[in-house]
Design a protein around this motif. Structure first.
Motif, mmCIF file in Angstrom:
data_model
loop_
_atom_site.group_PDB
_atom_site.id
_atom_site.type_symbol
_atom_site.label_atom_id
_atom_site.label_comp_id
_atom_site.label_asym_id
_atom_site.label_seq_id
_atom_site.Cartn_x
_atom_site.Cartn_y
_atom_site.Cartn_z
ATOM 1 N N LEU A 27 -13.245 -4.325 -3.499
ATOM 2 C CA LEU A 27 -13.050 -5.350 -2.475
ATOM 3 C C LEU A 27 -13.650 -4.920 -1.143
ATOM 4 C CD1 LEU A 27 -9.291 -6.081 -3.244
ATOM 5 C CD2 LEU A 27 -11.297 -7.254 -4.191
ATOM 6 N N LEU A 28 -13.986 -5.904 -0.317
ATOM 7 C CA LEU A 28 -14.461 -5.609 1.029
ATOM 8 C C LEU A 28 -13.347 -4.936 1.827
ATOM 9 C CD1 LEU A 28 -16.329 -8.950 1.805
ATOM 10 C CD2 LEU A 28 -17.385 -6.708 1.488
ATOM 11 N N PRO A 29 -13.697 -4.083 2.800
ATOM 12 C CA PRO A 29 -12.665 -3.444 3.628
ATOM 13 C C PRO A 29 -11.814 -4.496 4.322
ATOM 14 C CG PRO A 29 -14.808 -2.434 4.025
ATOM 15 C CD PRO A 29 -15.053 -3.655 3.199
ATOM 16 N N PRO A 30 -10.544 -4.205 4.548
ATOM 17 C CA PRO A 30 -9.681 -5.197 5.219
ATOM 18 C C PRO A 30 -10.173 -5.505 6.621
ATOM 19 C CG PRO A 30 -8.607 -3.040 5.091
ATOM 20 C CD PRO A 30 -9.834 -2.962 4.237
ATOM 21 N N LYS A 31 -9.979 -6.734 7.030
ATOM 22 C CA LYS A 31 -10.368 -7.138 8.379
ATOM 23 C C LYS A 31 -9.448 -6.472 9.396
ATOM 24 C CE LYS A 31 -12.190 -11.627 6.933
ATOM 25 N NZ LYS A 31 -12.089 -13.098 7.075
ATOM 26 N N GLY A 32 -9.972 -6.275 10.586
ATOM 27 C CA GLY A 32 -9.146 -5.716 11.641
ATOM 28 C C GLY A 32 -9.248 -4.216 11.788
ATOM 29 N N ILE A 33 -10.154 -3.569 11.017
ATOM 30 C CA ILE A 33 -10.287 -2.114 11.147
ATOM 31 C C ILE A 33 -11.459 -1.742 12.062
ATOM 32 C CG2 ILE A 33 -9.238 -1.680 8.902
ATOM 33 C CD1 ILE A 33 -12.019 -1.122 7.780
ATOM 34 N N GLY A 34 -12.055 -2.759 12.695
ATOM 35 C CA GLY A 34 -13.130 -2.489 13.647
ATOM 36 C C GLY A 34 -14.499 -2.463 12.992
ATOM 37 N N HIS A 35 -15.508 -2.122 13.791
ATOM 38 C CA HIS A 35 -16.889 -2.140 13.315
ATOM 39 C C HIS A 35 -17.491 -0.741 13.180
ATOM 40 C CE1 HIS A 35 -17.016 -6.492 13.768
ATOM 41 N NE2 HIS A 35 -16.493 -6.353 14.974
ATOM 42 N N ARG A 36 -16.707 0.280 13.502
ATOM 43 C CA ARG A 36 -17.264 1.630 13.498
ATOM 44 C C ARG A 36 -16.876 2.425 12.256
ATOM 45 N NH1 ARG A 36 -16.563 4.518 19.158
ATOM 46 N NH2 ARG A 36 -18.144 5.820 18.151
ATOM 47 N N HIS A 37 -16.243 1.759 11.300
ATOM 48 C CA HIS A 37 -15.835 2.476 10.093
ATOM 49 C C HIS A 37 -17.041 2.745 9.191
ATOM 50 C CE1 HIS A 37 -16.256 -1.036 7.454
ATOM 51 N NE2 HIS A 37 -15.767 -1.757 8.449
ATOM 52 N N TYR A 38 -16.835 3.572 8.173
ATOM 53 C CA TYR A 38 -17.918 3.979 7.274
ATOM 54 C C TYR A 38 -17.667 3.502 5.840
ATOM 55 C CZ TYR A 38 -19.876 6.948 10.906
ATOM 56 O OH TYR A 38 -20.452 7.409 12.067
ATOM 57 N N LEU A 39 -17.032 2.355 5.686
ATOM 58 C CA LEU A 39 -16.698 1.853 4.365
ATOM 59 C C LEU A 39 -17.537 0.634 4.020
ATOM 60 C CD1 LEU A 39 -12.783 1.982 4.493
ATOM 61 C CD2 LEU A 39 -14.371 3.779 3.800
ATOM 62 N N THR A 40 -17.983 0.581 2.766
ATOM 63 C CA THR A 40 -18.557 -0.671 2.272
ATOM 64 C C THR A 40 -17.502 -1.457 1.518
ATOM 65 O OG1 THR A 40 -19.300 0.369 0.210
ATOM 66 C CG2 THR A 40 -20.884 0.254 2.013
ATOM 67 N N SER A 41 -16.536 -0.743 0.912
ATOM 68 C CA SER A 41 -15.538 -1.409 0.095
ATOM 69 C C SER A 41 -14.368 -0.470 -0.178
ATOM 70 C CB SER A 41 -16.162 -1.878 -1.229
ATOM 71 O OG SER A 41 -16.912 -0.828 -1.830
ATOM 72 N N VAL A 42 -13.324 -1.041 -0.770
ATOM 73 C CA VAL A 42 -12.144 -0.273 -1.159
ATOM 74 C C VAL A 42 -11.679 -0.767 -2.522
ATOM 75 C CG1 VAL A 42 -11.384 0.145 1.217
ATOM 76 C CG2 VAL A 42 -10.566 -1.883 -0.004
ATOM 77 N N THR A 43 -10.892 0.058 -3.199
ATOM 78 C CA THR A 43 -10.255 -0.352 -4.448
ATOM 79 C C THR A 43 -8.981 0.464 -4.595
ATOM 80 O OG1 THR A 43 -10.613 -0.759 -6.816
ATOM 81 C CG2 THR A 43 -11.481 1.311 -5.923
ATOM 82 N N ARG A 44 -8.287 0.266 -5.700
ATOM 83 C CA ARG A 44 -7.079 1.049 -5.964
ATOM 84 C C ARG A 44 -7.154 1.625 -7.374
ATOM 85 N NH1 ARG A 44 -3.709 0.286 -1.704
ATOM 86 N NH2 ARG A 44 -2.180 1.685 -2.641
ATOM 87 N N HIS A 45 -6.661 2.844 -7.515
ATOM 88 C CA HIS A 45 -6.586 3.492 -8.827
ATOM 89 C C HIS A 45 -5.244 4.193 -8.930
ATOM 90 C CE1 HIS A 45 -7.642 5.606 -12.443
ATOM 91 N NE2 HIS A 45 -7.426 6.780 -11.868
#
Length: 313
Positions: free
Chosen positions: A121-139
């Motif tokens: 999934l896309l990173p959650p909104k509200g974490i700003g624009h300077r993060h280094y994530l393209t996506s997240v998931t859970r395992h």
């Protein structure tokens, strides 16, 4: 882990079904991270490193390997979460990004998991624009962060964006043409999207930017519902392969299997490379594949399609 890349055919088939294998690893901050197995060439203990003068602060050093000199990047430092204290205790994930080999220091390897791209999934909104994530998931109930490695690499060794080729004649033809000037660009990396956008603007084309395959498919389907023909609206679509929700292979197959959209030219543009790409491009019906990121090659590919489209059959 030594058998990481043994079954290429199985992984190729998986990629065509909107699935991937994710290599899970940890940095010294304890967070769980993931990377597509297709990008991983090998995993090894950190070899002795040579320090080069005036090197970038995120580069831990250069290793002398059987494949030649390999830059080793301190991933923890690059994403601004600390700094590796003793590289000798780290593992190195060797990857190929944007046509170059690159090693990344990691604290330890966890395992490999088989997932659907719809679970990425896309990173959650509200974490700003300077993060280094393209996506997240859970395992297994734990958050897995997928780093925007293209952003990391671009900060250490930016890809040149100036053209070596002169396109004056092509631009004159383009200005006089009635062919659509818009290009649909689909990529989950903000760095990659902006690189493509700037490249297209230099040849006087307009980029419409979307973040993943599902967004792109829904965008095209909405156009059809409004009575618009994507072929008449767009010169072409440029799509990444690795994207959350829906990968580029699945996006391409959905577009090409719809008679209303199959005329749309699709250029697959990815930092993924390897022998499987040509067969996968043919399998899903894409029109062309080029590896990221070469501004000249991308511009030549786009303008080559423009010339073919502007020439009557």
């Amino acid at each position: 882990m030594s058998k990481l890349l043994n079954n290429v055919n199985q992984r190729t088939q998986m990629a065509g079904e909107n699935r991937l294998e994710l290599l899970l690893f940890r940095l010294q901050n304890g967070q769980l991270y993931g990377i597509n197995v297709f990008k991983v060439k090998k995993i090894m203990p950190c070899p002795p490193l040579t320090q080069l003068p005036y090197h970038h602060p995120h580069v831990a050093g250069v290793a002398n390997t059987m494949d030649g000199s390999l830059p080793i990047l301190d991933l923890l430092s690059a994403i601004q979460s600390g700094k590796v204290q003793d590289p000798r205790k780290q593992q190195v994930i060797v990857c190929e990004y944007n046509r170059k080999m690159q090693g990344f220091l990691v604290d330890r390897i966890d395992n490999i998991v088989n997932m659907e791209w719809s679970e990425i999934l896309l990173p959650p909104k509200g974490i700003g624009h300077r993060h280094y994530l393209t996506s997240v998931t859970r395992h297994e109930g734990k958050l897995v962060e997928i780093i925007d490695v293209e952003k990391v690499i671009s900060e250490v060794t930016p890809a040149p964006e100036d053209f070596k080729t002169q396109f004056d004649e092509d631009l004159s033809e383009l200005k006089a043409s009635q062919i659509p000037r818009k290009v649909l660009v689909v990529d989950d990396s903000v760095v990659a999207r902006n690189q493509i956008k700037r490249c297209l603007e230099k040849v006087e084309l307009e980029a419409v930017l979307l973040k993943d395959g599902l967004q792109a498919l829904e965008h095209l389907q909405a156009m059809l519902e409004e009575g618009k023909d994507p072929y008449e609206e767009y010169l072409m679509m440029i799509s990444d392969i690795e994207m959350p929700e829906m990968d580029g292979y699945t996006l391409t197959r959905n577009v090409k299997q719809d008679a209303r959209m199959q005329q749309l030219f699709i250029l697959m543009h990815s930092s993924l490379s390897g022998v499987f790409n040509e067969s996968m491009v043919q399998k899903v019906g894409a029109d062309r594949f080029i590896a990221k990121f070469d501004a000249d090659e991308l511009a030549v590919s786009v303008l080559d399609h423009f010339r073919k489209r502007s020439t009557p059959a």
